[in-house]
Design an enzyme around this catalytic site. Structure first.
Site, PDB file in Angstrom:
ATOM      1  N   HIS A 143       1.935   4.290  -3.070  1.00 33.60           N
ATOM      2  CA  HIS A 143       1.933   5.752  -2.969  1.00 33.60           C
ATOM      3  C   HIS A 143       3.244   6.322  -3.507  1.00 33.60           C
ATOM      4  O   HIS A 143       3.248   7.293  -4.268  1.00 33.60           O
ATOM      5  CB  HIS A 143       1.765   6.186  -1.515  1.00 33.60           C
ATOM      6  N   HIS A 174       0.846  -1.200   0.000  1.00 31.12           N
ATOM      7  CA  HIS A 174       0.000   0.000   0.000  1.00 31.12           C
ATOM      8  C   HIS A 174       0.880   1.249   0.000  1.00 31.12           C
ATOM      9  O   HIS A 174       0.693   2.164  -0.812  1.00 31.12           O
ATOM     10  CB  HIS A 174      -0.914  -0.027   1.227  1.00 31.12           C
ATOM     11  N   GLU A 175       1.834   1.295   0.928  1.00 31.61           N
ATOM     12  CA  GLU A 175       2.703   2.467   1.019  1.00 31.61           C
ATOM     13  C   GLU A 175       3.630   2.581  -0.191  1.00 31.61           C
ATOM     14  O   GLU A 175       3.875   3.682  -0.693  1.00 31.61           O
ATOM     15  CB  GLU A 175       3.523   2.411   2.313  1.00 31.61           C
TER      16      GLU A 175
END
Length: 238
Positions: free
Chosen positions: A29, A25-26
């Protein structure tokens, strides 16, 4: 799988599923920001698939750990997972189109989680094909791990879409709102985590029957789980 019979594989599978969901998820980004013109995460060594670089002692270790142990001790299995990592640094001014770019960077995290949930559903098919090579216990662990991967990614992705800054949903809403509304809306960010903690964890325990966010997430996640199974060729849920 009960706590008395095989709690360690259940615990390890849940931890691995959560770590993969949070880390990717990170990373999503960071890679989205890089593609849109901001190399801040890359320069700071945060553009990485190494989970250690994204670990937050409270959000990645303490909170998920407490939830896992409490569920294993009480119901003998993992039914809910929650956590967070250190946010990947993004310089909105370095993005080629700051407002639209920040909205896309924010959306990249949940999009990654939904893609990973679907991938976990697809992996059920090779596990079924190779099942004869595995012991019944190993086959059960494999299925349970894939189920936990779907669950962890759906929880993380859907939770982050809540329209509360600094969650991804809040940043997406800020990108859609007119500038005159977006600026005061984003001022909620300083209180965002407190709002989330009070609304999700504190009020439901202080006010009996009050858990709107939890109710919504549980119902949406159940429907989303069935949808992932359907889209990955596994039929719907029971």
């Amino acid at each position: 799988m009960s706590f008395e019979h095989g709690w360690l594989p259940e615990l390890l599978a849940a931890i691995l599923a959560a770590v993969l969901a949070i880390t990717l998820h990170e990373a999503a980004h960071g890679y989205a920001a890089l593609g849109l013109g901001d190399d801040t995460a890359k320069r700071m060594g945060r553009l990485s698939l190494n989970p250690i670089r994204h670990v937050d002692r409270v959000g990645t270790v303490l909170v998920p750990g407490i939830l896992l142990v409490m569920q294993l001790l009480t119901v003998g299995r993992v039914e809910f997972m929650f956590g967070w990592a250190k946010p990947v640094p993004v310089n909105i001014l370095a993005l080629r189109n700051p407002r639209q770019g920040m909205m896309l960077v924010a959306a990249a995290g949940p999009a990654m989680n939904f893609g990973l949930a679907w991938l976990a559903g697809l992996l059920v098919h090779p596990v079924e094909s190779w099942g004869m090579l595995l012991s019944p216990e190993s086959l059960g662990i494999a299925y349970r791990f894939l189920g936990l991967c779907i669950l962890a990614n759906l929880v993380l992705g859907l939770f982050n879409l809540l329209p509360i800054p600094p969650l991804d949903g809040g940043r997406i809403v800020a990108g859609v709102l007119p500038r005159s509304l977006a600026l005061p809306y984003m001022q909620l960010e300083r209180w965002g985590i407190l709002i989330v903690l009070v609304g999700v964890f504190l009020l439901p325990r202080l006010v009996e029957g009050f858990d709107p966010i939890g109710w919504a997430l549980r119902n949406v996640i159940a429907e989303a789980f069935d949808l992932v199974l359907l889209l990955s060729g596994n039929g719907g849920g029971p």
